[in-house]
Design a protein around this motif. Structure first.
Motif, PDB file in Angstrom:
ATOM      1  N   LEU A 190       8.472  47.912 -12.006  1.00 48.24           N
ATOM      2  CA  LEU A 190       7.510  49.202 -12.637  1.00 48.24           C
ATOM      3  C   LEU A 190       6.080  48.903 -12.315  1.00 48.24           C
ATOM      4  O   LEU A 190       4.947  49.642 -12.779  1.00 48.24           O
ATOM      5  CB  LEU A 190       7.736  48.542 -13.931  1.00 48.24           C
ATOM      6  N   PHE A 191       6.796  48.178 -11.219  1.00 45.22           N
ATOM      7  CA  PHE A 191       4.820  48.058 -10.517  1.00 45.22           C
ATOM      8  C   PHE A 191       4.608  48.351  -8.439  1.00 45.22           C
ATOM      9  O   PHE A 191       6.008  48.335  -8.251  1.00 45.22           O
ATOM     10  CB  PHE A 191       4.381  46.544 -10.519  1.00 45.22           C
ATOM     11  N   ASP A 192       3.415  49.143  -8.584  1.00 47.25           N
ATOM     12  CA  ASP A 192       3.493  49.641  -7.269  1.00 47.25           C
ATOM     13  C   ASP A 192       2.749  47.736  -6.529  1.00 47.25           C
ATOM     14  O   ASP A 192       2.384  47.185  -6.492  1.00 47.25           O
ATOM     15  CB  ASP A 192       2.211  50.090  -6.961  1.00 47.25           C
ATOM     16  N   HIS A 193       3.513  47.818  -5.504  1.00 44.15           N
ATOM     17  CA  HIS A 193       3.545  46.948  -4.378  1.00 44.15           C
ATOM     18  C   HIS A 193       2.381  47.126  -3.705  1.00 44.15           C
ATOM     19  O   HIS A 193       2.094  45.971  -2.782  1.00 44.15           O
ATOM     20  CB  HIS A 193       5.016  47.017  -3.351  1.00 44.15           C
ATOM     21  N   ASP A 194       1.830  48.139  -3.943  1.00 43.05           N
ATOM     22  CA  ASP A 194       0.177  48.102  -2.874  1.00 43.05           C
ATOM     23  C   ASP A 194      -0.446  47.724  -3.537  1.00 43.05           C
ATOM     24  O   ASP A 194      -1.888  47.703  -2.995  1.00 43.05           O
ATOM     25  CB  ASP A 194       0.372  49.692  -1.973  1.00 43.05           C
ATOM     26  N   ILE A 196      -0.408  43.312  -9.789  1.00 45.43           N
ATOM     27  CA  ILE A 196       0.124  43.590 -10.534  1.00 45.43           C
ATOM     28  C   ILE A 196      -0.959  43.190 -11.587  1.00 45.43           C
ATOM     29  O   ILE A 196      -0.781  44.165 -12.363  1.00 45.43           O
ATOM     30  CB  ILE A 196       1.051  42.876 -10.361  1.00 45.43           C
ATOM     31  N   TYR A 197      -2.405  41.924 -12.256  1.00 50.76           N
ATOM     32  CA  TYR A 197      -3.229  42.231 -12.787  1.00 50.76           C
ATOM     33  C   TYR A 197      -3.694  43.498 -12.731  1.00 50.76           C
ATOM     34  O   TYR A 197      -4.541  43.672 -14.166  1.00 50.76           O
ATOM     35  CB  TYR A 197      -3.807  40.501 -12.341  1.00 50.76           C
ATOM     36  N   LEU A 198      -4.065  43.661 -11.666  1.00 53.40           N
ATOM     37  CA  LEU A 198      -5.191  45.533 -11.893  1.00 53.40           C
ATOM     38  C   LEU A 198      -4.062  46.054 -12.446  1.00 53.40           C
ATOM     39  O   LEU A 198      -4.613  46.975 -13.417  1.00 53.40           O
ATOM     40  CB  LEU A 198      -5.577  45.297 -10.233  1.00 53.40           C
ATOM     41  N   GLN A 199      -3.094  46.516 -11.901  1.00 49.83           N
ATOM     42  CA  GLN A 199      -1.969  47.381 -12.961  1.00 49.83           C
ATOM     43  C   GLN A 199      -1.687  47.184 -14.407  1.00 49.83           C
ATOM     44  O   GLN A 199      -1.674  47.814 -14.955  1.00 49.83           O
ATOM     45  CB  GLN A 199      -1.018  47.482 -11.666  1.00 49.83           C
ATOM     46  N   ILE A 200      -1.791  45.787 -14.673  1.00 47.10           N
ATOM     47  CA  ILE A 200      -1.826  45.617 -16.320  1.00 47.10           C
ATOM     48  C   ILE A 200      -2.695  45.908 -16.523  1.00 47.10           C
ATOM     49  O   ILE A 200      -3.104  46.618 -17.963  1.00 47.10           O
ATOM     50  CB  ILE A 200      -1.597  44.058 -16.291  1.00 47.10           C
ATOM     51  N   ARG A 201      -4.070  45.591 -16.428  1.00 50.93           N
ATOM     52  CA  ARG A 201      -5.236  45.880 -16.900  1.00 50.93           C
ATOM     53  C   ARG A 201      -5.945  47.735 -16.717  1.00 50.93           C
ATOM     54  O   ARG A 201      -5.552  47.985 -18.295  1.00 50.93           O
ATOM     55  CB  ARG A 201      -6.671  45.440 -15.908  1.00 50.93           C
ATOM     56  N   GLU A 202      -5.082  48.516 -16.195  1.00 48.01           N
ATOM     57  CA  GLU A 202      -5.158  49.627 -15.414  1.00 48.01           C
ATOM     58  C   GLU A 202      -4.321  50.656 -16.583  1.00 48.01           C
ATOM     59  O   GLU A 202      -4.248  51.643 -17.251  1.00 48.01           O
ATOM     60  CB  GLU A 202      -4.531  50.341 -14.208  1.00 48.01           C
ATOM     61  N   LYS A 203      -2.942  49.307 -16.710  1.00 44.60           N
ATOM     62  CA  LYS A 203      -1.712  50.015 -17.484  1.00 44.60           C
ATOM     63  C   LYS A 203      -3.102  50.353 -19.818  1.00 44.60           C
ATOM     64  O   LYS A 203      -2.509  50.692 -20.035  1.00 44.60           O
ATOM     65  CB  LYS A 203      -0.978  49.376 -18.038  1.00 44.60           C
ATOM     66  N   ILE A 204      -4.017  49.272 -19.915  1.00 45.17           N
ATOM     67  CA  ILE A 204      -4.137  48.749 -20.833  1.00 45.17           C
ATOM     68  C   ILE A 204      -4.932  50.171 -21.314  1.00 45.17           C
ATOM     69  O   ILE A 204      -5.529  50.269 -22.362  1.00 45.17           O
ATOM     70  CB  ILE A 204      -4.665  47.059 -21.500  1.00 45.17           C
ATOM     71  N   GLU A 205      -5.834  49.407 -19.140  1.00 47.79           N
ATOM     72  CA  GLU A 205      -7.166  50.988 -20.191  1.00 47.79           C
ATOM     73  C   GLU A 205      -6.857  52.570 -20.388  1.00 47.79           C
ATOM     74  O   GLU A 205      -7.174  52.727 -21.073  1.00 47.79           O
ATOM     75  CB  GLU A 205      -7.642  51.384 -19.307  1.00 47.79           C
ATOM     76  N   ASP A 206      -5.453  52.553 -19.870  1.00 47.28           N
ATOM     77  CA  ASP A 206      -5.072  53.791 -20.427  1.00 47.28           C
ATOM     78  C   ASP A 206      -4.623  54.148 -21.105  1.00 47.28           C
ATOM     79  O   ASP A 206      -4.509  55.826 -21.934  1.00 47.28           O
ATOM     80  CB  ASP A 206      -3.495  53.893 -18.989  1.00 47.28           C
TER      81      ASP A 206
END
Length: 125
Positions: A4-8, A11-21
């Motif tokens: 479910l995550f972008d490899h570029d 992951i911690y930033l993507q988790i953060r962004e998911k919550i922000e979204d």
């Protein structure tokens, strides 16, 4: 690691962004309980430290707050802070470059507005 995550991007930033979204999109409202670190670890099948890093950044910025023994909650004013942060980033990431390139090409402000309107109309059709 979850697909479910972008490899570029970390992951911690993507988790953060998911919550922000979720906050920006009103899926998580101010005052509501946010998913716990354990819930996110279980759902995404990722390391606890990774999730904690993203969550802790949101706590440090005042987007989430901890209630000892209860969990994480969305802070009052969190949506407004996130929207403003994203607007500022939008200007930096898109508008500044657009204006600079338009100046190079001799495109007027009026023409820029017309072009934006044209694109928006074609997108909505």
């Amino acid at each position: 690691m979850s697909t479910l995550f972008d490899h570029d991007k970390p992951i911690y930033l993507q988790i953060r962004e998911k919550i922000e979204d979720q906050i920006v999109n009103d899926q998580l409202k101010e005052g509501e309980q946010a998913p716990s670190t354990n819930q996110l670890v279980s759902f995404y099948k990722i390391n606890h430290a990774t999730v904690s890093k993203g969550i802790n950044q949101l706590v440090e910025e005042g987007i989430l707050f901890k209630k000892r023994g209860i969990g994480m909650f969305v802070a009052e004013g969190a949506k407004g802070m996130l929207v403003q942060k994203r607007k500022d980033a939008f200007v930096d990431d898109y508008i500044v470059g657009l204006v600079r390139e338009a100046e190079k090409l001799g495109i007027t402000e009026k023409e820029i507005v017309q072009l934006i309107s044209k694109v928006k109309r074609s997108e909505s059709e």
